[in-house]
Design an enzyme around this catalytic site. Sequence first.
Site, PDB file in Angstrom:
ATOM      1  N   ASP A 241       5.870 -14.004   2.506  1.00  0.00           N
ATOM      2  CA  ASP A 241       4.656 -13.223   2.325  1.00  0.00           C
ATOM      3  C   ASP A 241       4.054 -13.428   0.934  1.00  0.00           C
ATOM      4  O   ASP A 241       2.831 -13.413   0.772  1.00  0.00           O
ATOM      5  CB  ASP A 241       4.950 -11.741   2.545  1.00  0.00           C
ATOM      6  CG  ASP A 241       5.133 -11.407   4.023  1.00  0.00           C
ATOM      7  OD1 ASP A 241       4.816 -12.262   4.866  1.00  0.00           O
ATOM      8  OD2 ASP A 241       5.604 -10.292   4.323  1.00  0.00           O
TER       9      ASP A 241
ATOM     10  N   ASN B  71      -2.260  -6.913  -1.100  1.00  0.00           N
ATOM     11  CA  ASN B  71      -1.300  -5.845  -0.828  1.00  0.00           C
ATOM     12  C   ASN B  71      -1.589  -4.572  -1.614  1.00  0.00           C
ATOM     13  O   ASN B  71      -1.868  -3.529  -1.034  1.00  0.00           O
ATOM     14  CB  ASN B  71       0.130  -6.302  -1.153  1.00  0.00           C
ATOM     15  CG  ASN B  71       0.865  -6.845   0.043  1.00  0.00           C
ATOM     16  OD1 ASN B  71       0.321  -6.878   1.151  1.00  0.00           O
ATOM     17  ND2 ASN B  71       2.094  -7.274  -0.160  1.00  0.00           N
TER      18      ASN B  71
ATOM     19  N   ASP C  76       5.698   7.408 -13.516  1.00  0.00           N
ATOM     20  CA  ASP C  76       5.974   6.007 -13.811  1.00  0.00           C
ATOM     21  C   ASP C  76       4.817   5.102 -13.394  1.00  0.00           C
ATOM     22  O   ASP C  76       4.883   3.888 -13.588  1.00  0.00           O
ATOM     23  CB  ASP C  76       7.251   5.551 -13.095  1.00  0.00           C
ATOM     24  CG  ASP C  76       8.503   6.027 -13.804  1.00  0.00           C
ATOM     25  OD1 ASP C  76       8.373   6.754 -14.807  1.00  0.00           O
ATOM     26  OD2 ASP C  76       9.608   5.689 -13.348  1.00  0.00           O
TER      27      ASP C  76
ATOM     28  N   TYR D  44       5.414  -2.657  -1.300  1.00  0.00           N
ATOM     29  CA  TYR D  44       5.853  -1.804  -2.413  1.00  0.00           C
ATOM     30  C   TYR D  44       5.576  -0.329  -2.142  1.00  0.00           C
ATOM     31  O   TYR D  44       6.373   0.552  -2.468  1.00  0.00           O
ATOM     32  CB  TYR D  44       5.151  -2.261  -3.686  1.00  0.00           C
ATOM     33  CG  TYR D  44       5.755  -1.759  -4.976  1.00  0.00           C
ATOM     34  CD1 TYR D  44       7.072  -1.320  -5.043  1.00  0.00           C
ATOM     35  CD2 TYR D  44       4.996  -1.748  -6.134  1.00  0.00           C
ATOM     36  CE1 TYR D  44       7.616  -0.880  -6.238  1.00  0.00           C
ATOM     37  CE2 TYR D  44       5.526  -1.309  -7.349  1.00  0.00           C
ATOM     38  CZ  TYR D  44       6.846  -0.866  -7.379  1.00  0.00           C
ATOM     39  OH  TYR D  44       7.376  -0.424  -8.558  1.00  0.00           O
ATOM     40  N   ALA D  45       4.434  -0.031  -1.526  1.00  0.00           N
ATOM     41  CA  ALA D  45       4.075   1.356  -1.240  1.00  0.00           C
ATOM     42  C   ALA D  45       5.082   2.009  -0.309  1.00  0.00           C
ATOM     43  O   ALA D  45       5.379   3.207  -0.428  1.00  0.00           O
ATOM     44  CB  ALA D  45       2.678   1.425  -0.634  1.00  0.00           C
TER      45      ALA D  45
ATOM     46  N   SER E 103       8.317   1.338  -0.107  1.00  0.00           N
ATOM     47  CA  SER E 103       9.535   1.658  -0.866  1.00  0.00           C
ATOM     48  C   SER E 103       9.316   2.856  -1.770  1.00  0.00           C
ATOM     49  O   SER E 103      10.277   3.532  -2.162  1.00  0.00           O
ATOM     50  CB  SER E 103       9.970   0.447  -1.699  1.00  0.00           C
ATOM     51  OG  SER E 103       9.018   0.148  -2.707  1.00  0.00           O
TER      52      SER E 103
END
Length: 293
Positions: A72, A146, A176, A189-190, A192
């Site tokens: 990806d 993404n 963070d 990523y979102a 996770s």
Amino acid sequence: MEQFKHIGVIGRQGSVEVVDTLKRLKSFLLSRDLHVILEEPMAQLLPGHGLQVSSRKMMGEICDLVIVIGGDGSLLGAARALARHNVPVLGVNRGSLGFLTDIQPDHLEEQVGDVLDGKYVVESRFLLEATVKRNGEPIGHADALNEVVLHPGKATRMIEFELFIEGQFVYSQRSDGLIISTPTGSTAYALSGGGPIMHPRLDALVLVPMFPHTLSSRPLVIDGNSEIKIVIGRKNPTYPQLSCDGQVHITAAPGDTLSIHKKPFKLRLIHPLNHNYYEVCRSKLGWGNRLDT
């Protein structure tokens, strides 16, 4: 369906598997009397290939179809360069998950052949454009398929920032950072970070706080056409970074403003006819199969 005659090939570097698949793909495409164009780095992997070589930027102008060999991440990089040219992209999975790269190497000739015969479906995936401004002047710009992520960089300290959507103040936050994800990135990523999975056809964005200091701060789903502005607090002791798809990074400073919005063009992503988004999620995320009846 479109007739593909000029086929560009892009791939991940440093992989024996990619080279093996590249050789098979080259032979198959040439056997169908197609014009094959290799991206410059890929051409170095095939000495004496005898094919046309092109930069990625020029490939978008001269190709009817671009095939990406890799994971990806490889397709993300290609998408940012090719979407503006409206050239369709097909992914051959030589990575790990492969949410975007559908073609399996074991079925390369069969599945690519089906696409060349017009047996495919096309999805449109929108991208984001992010700009960092300092004292009102742009200092950095990048695109993302993404997600766009504001994060501390190498530091381990929280970031203070203010969030505005469509010019309306939403909240100030210490965390963070913040993930601004498209539906395409909702399984990356979102996910996770605790964000929801969004179907690719949704015209929406999700904002996922990263370890917020306030427990009531939760992922927020908004209209895909929203204009997002983030103002980094002037008293921040660190210089946070803005990352696009985890591949393009811009260093910001306290007081900088980040602007994020949808780009005017979309990626045209090709899938085999039997593509099923929920089956992909079930396979990649380890969801359970149907109960016995």
